[in-house]
Each structure stands twice: as C-alpha cells, then as structure tokens.
Write a protein that holds these residues in place. Structure first.
Motif, PDB file in Angstrom:
ATOM      1  N   ASP A 137      10.905  -0.334   7.740  1.00 11.77           N
ATOM      2  CA  ASP A 137      10.461   0.641   8.656  1.00 11.77           C
ATOM      3  C   ASP A 137       8.823   0.802   8.333  1.00 11.77           C
ATOM      4  OD1 ASP A 137       9.866   3.090   9.846  1.00 11.77           O
ATOM      5  OD2 ASP A 137      11.390   4.235   8.640  1.00 11.77           O
ATOM      6  N   ASP A 138       8.026   1.321   9.085  1.00 12.55           N
ATOM      7  CA  ASP A 138       6.885   1.323   9.262  1.00 12.55           C
ATOM      8  C   ASP A 138       6.505   2.570   8.207  1.00 12.55           C
ATOM      9  OD1 ASP A 138       3.968   1.362   9.291  1.00 12.55           O
ATOM     10  OD2 ASP A 138       3.887   1.895  11.428  1.00 12.55           O
ATOM     11  N   TYR A 139       6.475   2.218   6.835  1.00 15.52           N
ATOM     12  CA  TYR A 139       6.400   2.983   5.552  1.00 15.52           C
ATOM     13  C   TYR A 139       5.063   3.538   5.554  1.00 15.52           C
ATOM     14  CZ  TYR A 139      10.868   1.491   3.887  1.00 15.52           C
ATOM     15  OH  TYR A 139      12.389   1.174   4.141  1.00 15.52           O
ATOM     16  N   GLN A 140       4.045   2.959   6.207  1.00 13.15           N
ATOM     17  CA  GLN A 140       2.407   3.160   6.008  1.00 13.15           C
ATOM     18  C   GLN A 140       2.583   4.586   6.850  1.00 13.15           C
ATOM     19  OE1 GLN A 140      -0.041   0.958   4.376  1.00 13.15           O
ATOM     20  NE2 GLN A 140      -0.871   3.176   4.574  1.00 13.15           N
ATOM     21  N   LYS A 141       3.257   4.592   7.863  1.00 12.07           N
ATOM     22  CA  LYS A 141       3.159   5.878   8.841  1.00 12.07           C
ATOM     23  C   LYS A 141       4.075   7.009   8.464  1.00 12.07           C
ATOM     24  CE  LYS A 141       0.863   3.807  12.780  1.00 12.07           C
ATOM     25  NZ  LYS A 141       1.048   3.360  14.121  1.00 12.07           N
ATOM     26  N   ASN A 142       5.448   6.458   8.051  1.00 10.35           N
ATOM     27  CA  ASN A 142       6.660   7.339   8.045  1.00 10.35           C
ATOM     28  C   ASN A 142       7.187   7.569   6.605  1.00 10.35           C
ATOM     29  OD1 ASN A 142       6.378   7.531  10.918  1.00 10.35           O
ATOM     30  ND2 ASN A 142       7.443   5.561  10.718  1.00 10.35           N
ATOM     31  N   GLY A 143       6.383   6.587   5.541  1.00 12.74           N
ATOM     32  CA  GLY A 143       6.948   6.628   4.269  1.00 12.74           C
ATOM     33  C   GLY A 143       6.735   7.866   3.361  1.00 12.74           C
ATOM     34  N   GLY A 200       0.837  -1.361  -0.058  1.00 11.15           N
ATOM     35  CA  GLY A 200       0.075   0.036   0.077  1.00 11.15           C
ATOM     36  C   GLY A 200       0.861   1.416   0.012  1.00 11.15           C
ATOM     37  N   TYR A 201       1.919   1.276   0.524  1.00 14.62           N
ATOM     38  CA  TYR A 201       2.800   2.365   0.687  1.00 14.62           C
ATOM     39  C   TYR A 201       3.795   2.498  -0.529  1.00 14.62           C
ATOM     40  CZ  TYR A 201       5.427  -1.523   3.092  1.00 14.62           C
ATOM     41  OH  TYR A 201       5.666  -2.783   3.252  1.00 14.62           O
ATOM     42  N   CYS A 202       3.573   1.926  -1.827  1.00 12.28           N
ATOM     43  CA  CYS A 202       4.154   1.936  -2.987  1.00 12.28           C
ATOM     44  C   CYS A 202       3.157   2.008  -4.159  1.00 12.28           C
ATOM     45  CB  CYS A 202       5.058   0.640  -3.218  1.00 12.28           C
ATOM     46  SG  CYS A 202       5.859   0.392  -4.743  1.00 12.28           S
ATOM     47  N   PRO A 203       3.652   2.797  -5.147  1.00 13.93           N
ATOM     48  CA  PRO A 203       2.895   3.028  -6.265  1.00 13.93           C
ATOM     49  C   PRO A 203       2.328   1.842  -6.716  1.00 13.93           C
ATOM     50  CG  PRO A 203       4.703   4.583  -6.415  1.00 13.93           C
ATOM     51  CD  PRO A 203       4.921   3.711  -5.242  1.00 13.93           C
ATOM     52  N   ASN A 204       2.756   0.670  -6.585  1.00 15.29           N
ATOM     53  CA  ASN A 204       2.713  -0.823  -7.041  1.00 15.29           C
ATOM     54  C   ASN A 204       1.307  -1.507  -6.122  1.00 15.29           C
ATOM     55  OD1 ASN A 204       4.775  -0.262  -8.426  1.00 15.29           O
ATOM     56  ND2 ASN A 204       5.875  -2.107  -7.773  1.00 15.29           N
ATOM     57  N   HIS A 205       0.924  -0.626  -5.431  1.00  9.56           N
ATOM     58  CA  HIS A 205      -0.360  -1.113  -4.839  1.00  9.56           C
ATOM     59  C   HIS A 205      -1.311  -1.134  -5.562  1.00  9.56           C
ATOM     60  CE1 HIS A 205      -2.869   2.439  -4.833  1.00  9.56           C
ATOM     61  NE2 HIS A 205      -1.999   3.066  -4.805  1.00  9.56           N
ATOM     62  N   VAL A 206      -1.518  -0.726  -6.881  1.00 10.83           N
ATOM     63  CA  VAL A 206      -2.656  -0.900  -7.856  1.00 10.83           C
ATOM     64  C   VAL A 206      -2.354  -2.078  -8.549  1.00 10.83           C
ATOM     65  CG1 VAL A 206      -2.860   1.792  -8.217  1.00 10.83           C
ATOM     66  CG2 VAL A 206      -1.249   0.295  -9.491  1.00 10.83           C
ATOM     67  N   GLY A 207      -1.380  -2.823  -8.337  1.00 10.88           N
ATOM     68  CA  GLY A 207      -1.354  -4.191  -8.640  1.00 10.88           C
ATOM     69  C   GLY A 207      -0.935  -4.319 -10.352  1.00 10.88           C
ATOM     70  N   ASP A 208      -0.778  -3.326 -10.972  1.00 13.06           N
ATOM     71  CA  ASP A 208      -0.585  -3.356 -12.237  1.00 13.06           C
ATOM     72  C   ASP A 208       1.090  -4.033 -12.752  1.00 13.06           C
ATOM     73  OD1 ASP A 208       0.955  -0.880 -11.158  1.00 13.06           O
ATOM     74  OD2 ASP A 208       0.785  -0.189 -13.265  1.00 13.06           O
ATOM     75  N   ARG A 209       1.918  -3.994 -11.619  1.00 14.58           N
ATOM     76  CA  ARG A 209       3.232  -4.654 -11.942  1.00 14.58           C
ATOM     77  C   ARG A 209       3.285  -6.018 -11.494  1.00 14.58           C
ATOM     78  NH1 ARG A 209       7.963  -1.421 -12.412  1.00 14.58           N
ATOM     79  NH2 ARG A 209       7.703   0.550 -13.230  1.00 14.58           N
ATOM     80  N   LEU A 210       2.061  -6.551 -11.281  1.00 16.47           N
ATOM     81  CA  LEU A 210       2.293  -8.136 -11.261  1.00 16.47           C
ATOM     82  C   LEU A 210       1.942  -8.860 -12.644  1.00 16.47           C
ATOM     83  CD1 LEU A 210      -0.487  -8.066  -8.237  1.00 16.47           C
ATOM     84  CD2 LEU A 210       1.841  -8.696  -8.238  1.00 16.47           C
ATOM     85  N   GLY A 211       1.548  -8.107 -13.690  1.00 19.14           N
ATOM     86  CA  GLY A 211       1.553  -8.714 -14.828  1.00 19.14           C
ATOM     87  C   GLY A 211       2.633  -9.107 -15.469  1.00 19.14           C
ATOM     88  N   PRO A 212       2.827  -9.350 -16.960  1.00 15.92           N
ATOM     89  CA  PRO A 212       4.021  -9.823 -17.719  1.00 15.92           C
ATOM     90  C   PRO A 212       5.299  -9.050 -17.216  1.00 15.92           C
ATOM     91  CG  PRO A 212       2.153  -9.643 -19.101  1.00 15.92           C
ATOM     92  CD  PRO A 212       1.738  -8.750 -17.616  1.00 15.92           C
ATOM     93  N   LEU A 213       6.363  -9.736 -17.316  1.00 16.37           N
ATOM     94  CA  LEU A 213       7.738  -9.041 -16.755  1.00 16.37           C
ATOM     95  C   LEU A 213       8.192  -8.665 -18.397  1.00 16.37           C
ATOM     96  CD1 LEU A 213      10.706 -10.604 -14.509  1.00 16.37           C
ATOM     97  CD2 LEU A 213      11.015  -9.676 -17.052  1.00 16.37           C
ATOM     98  N   VAL A 214       8.662  -7.339 -18.353  1.00 11.09           N
ATOM     99  CA  VAL A 214       8.990  -6.702 -19.609  1.00 11.09           C
ATOM    100  C   VAL A 214      10.264  -5.998 -19.207  1.00 11.09           C
ATOM    101  CG1 VAL A 214       8.699  -4.928 -21.267  1.00 11.09           C
ATOM    102  CG2 VAL A 214       6.567  -6.210 -20.264  1.00 11.09           C
ATOM    103  N   SER A 215      11.422  -6.847 -20.060  1.00 13.90           N
ATOM    104  CA  SER A 215      12.747  -6.217 -19.791  1.00 13.90           C
ATOM    105  C   SER A 215      12.920  -5.003 -20.333  1.00 13.90           C
ATOM    106  CB  SER A 215      13.768  -7.348 -20.185  1.00 13.90           C
ATOM    107  OG  SER A 215      13.605  -8.497 -19.381  1.00 13.90           O
ATOM    108  N   MET A 216      14.033  -4.144 -19.838  1.00 11.32           N
ATOM    109  CA  MET A 216      14.418  -2.952 -20.315  1.00 11.32           C
ATOM    110  C   MET A 216      15.268  -3.582 -21.704  1.00 11.32           C
ATOM    111  SD  MET A 216      17.505  -0.112 -19.060  1.00 11.32           S
ATOM    112  CE  MET A 216      16.300   0.730 -18.072  1.00 11.32           C
TER     113      MET A 216
END
Length: 324
Positions: A192-198, A41-57
C-alpha cells in the motif's frame, strides 16, 4: 470477547488472570529478534537503529511464553514479526518448530518484507509448520510509492521463490495485492502507499495523512484481544507501539521477566488501565489520539458492546473495584 468487570481492573490471582487471557486473547505477536534490513520512512525503523546487531529474544522468555500458551491450549494466531524482519535469521525455523510442537492448534503467521525469501527457504518454512506468509514488498528507502516499482518487486519475488503470483487487487497509485499458490501454506503479497495512507505508529513514523486527521474517537480492541511482546520481553498494548524507542517507553505495560506468567501481565493493573481508556467512544490521549487503525471486523455493534461494558464496569466502578 469477554468484557466483564475483571477485564477493566487488575487481577492478581493467577487463575483469574489465566481465565481472562484465555477468554480474550486470540492474537499473540512475538518479535523473534531485533534486526531489520530496511529503514522505510513510514515505519519507526526509519531512524536506522534496527540495522545494527541481531539480538534474539532470550530463550527463557520465548520458552515461558510457549509454556504458558500451552497451559490454555492456545488455538489462536501466533504472529512472528513486529518491527524486525523475521526471516533475516534462519534460526526462525527452529522457533517455528518449537511453536508447532508445543501449540499444535495455533495458526503460525509470519509478516516479512520477502527480501530473504527463496524457494528453498519457503519450503523450510512450510515444513516447519508455518500456516500463513504475509509478504509486504517495499519500494527503496526514500522512494515514493510507484505501481511500476511494486510490480517489479512482485515479479522478482515470484522468480526467487519459483512460484507465480495471481493478482487479487489493484488500485492504481494506491495499493496492490496478490496470492501465490502453495500446497501447505497461504501466501499473500501486498503493498500500500503507506506514506500517504499508513499509521503513524504511535507518532514515530513519517506519514502524510495526519494533517487532515482531527483525532481518534473510536474504541480499540487491541488491548483486549492482542498480546504483543518485543524481542527484549517488553509487552505493549498494541502492535503499533515499538517499545524500545525512547519516545514509546512510557507505553510499555511490563516485561515478561518481571511476572510469573503472561497471564498476570495481561491482567495487570497497567494493562487494565489501557482497556478502560480505549473501551469507550470519545477523544483519546496520545499515542492513541493520532491513531487511525481500525480492526477490519470492528463494526457499530462492537463499539456499542464495548461502550455498554465501559459504562457498566469502568465509568463508575464500585467501591474497591480497582485503581482509578
């Protein structure tokens, strides 16, 4: 850090841009691929869109960055992470070897959640050329920070990699950290407790601290010292911004593919505008207005130096000095 006039205004000459990059940039952050196995939740990835296919640079993008860095004998930090879980793809070993071979004086750092780390994988990373492994363990998604849960995660990691952790910090109900001995690389484990301090990561993460925050007035060094590239080749002014989120697209400086070198992108008019904006003290615009992040070594002397440079070069630029 160099804060002359060229820092605040775009440089179209490749050699001038190259000189500016070499003088200032000591931290290059590359995102080797798109995938992350978590959605905290304390990361932009909380939306779950990075759980999709692995696309390499793309290899062409990665190779160009390394070739450019080799031109200036880059000897700073090269970080592999950003918003992916770098160890989710074993191909990372090949890319670490590429970095080590082409940039032998570079400190290679990996930030990882540790979920894929094993004793054998650790040795592969060490022998490929990794200098430092920063392991940020996490509670389960939607679970609050818990000393017990984090201690359990530390313990499981130690068992998996067959190495004991020595605690270096313990702030009850807030944070903890440990070091793990290894003959070839530095290993730090922390949470760390990023939810409170991140950080709210350019207003894309769900954190609680923001209700009492009046807004940023501190200057920021990241657009001066950092060069951050997402897996798609987009460059952003700091590590808090995830370029592939629609809300953050306006903050992208440019794409590696559209420039002949990383030097011209770093010295571009767009990048220079961020440095003009963030060199002085005073209220900031979004996404920086709501950012709480400070460099650990950023002191009053740095703020004063930046303020003086801004007043001299950016507050009242000379005629023809660059875009306003």
């Amino acid at each position: 850090m160099y804060t002359g006039h060229e820092t605040f205004y775009g440089q179209e000459c490749r050699e001038a841009a190259k000189r500016l990059f070499k003088l200032n940039v000591n931290h290059v952050e590359l995102e080797p691929h798109s995938y992350c196995n978590r959605h905290c939740g304390y990361c932009p990835n909380h939306v779950g869109d990075r759980l999709g296919p692995l696309v390499s640079m793309e290899e062409s993008v990665f190779s160009r960055i390394l070739a450019n860095l080799a031109e200036i004998t880059f000897d700073g930090k090269l970080v592999l992470s950003h918003y992916c879980e770098p160890l989710a793809d074993k191909g990372i070993i090949h890319r670490i070897r590429q970095i080590h071979d082409q940039l032998p004086h570079t400190t290679i750092i990996i930030y990882t959640n540790g979920d894929y780390l094993t004793a054998d994988y650790l040795e592969d990373l060490a022998h490929a050329g990794v200098s430092s492994l920063m392991v940020s363990v996490h509670p389960e998604p939607d679970e609050p920070y818990s000393d017990t849960a984090i201690l359990t995660a530390f313990s499981k990691l130690s068992v998996r990699i067959k190495r004991a952790a020595k605690f270096t910090e313990l702030s009850p109900n807030k944070s903890m950290a440990a070091s793990i001995d290894h003959p070839y690389l530095e290993i730090k484990v922390f949470q760390d407790d990023y939810q409170k301090n991140g950080s709210n990561r350019a207003n894309t993460a769900q954190v609680e601290w923001s209700s009492g925050f009046a807004g940023r007035t501190h200057p920021c060094l990241q657009p001066f010292l950092y060069f951050v590239v997402g897996y798609h080749g987009d460059v952003v002014p700091c590590c808090q911004i995830r370029a592939d989120l629609p809300a953050n697209r306006p903050y992208v400086i440019g794409n590696i593919r559209d420039y002949s070198s990383i030097f011209e992108l770093y010295a571009s008019h767009s990048a220079a505008a961020w440095r003009r904006e963030l060199a002085c003290s005073g209220a900031k615009r979004e996404p920086c207005h709501s950012c709480i992040m400070l460099f650990p070594y950023f002191g009053p002397e740095h703020a004063l130096s930046l303020q003086q440079a801004w007043q001299q070069h950016a507050q009242t630029p000379p005629p023809g000095g660059g875009p306003h």
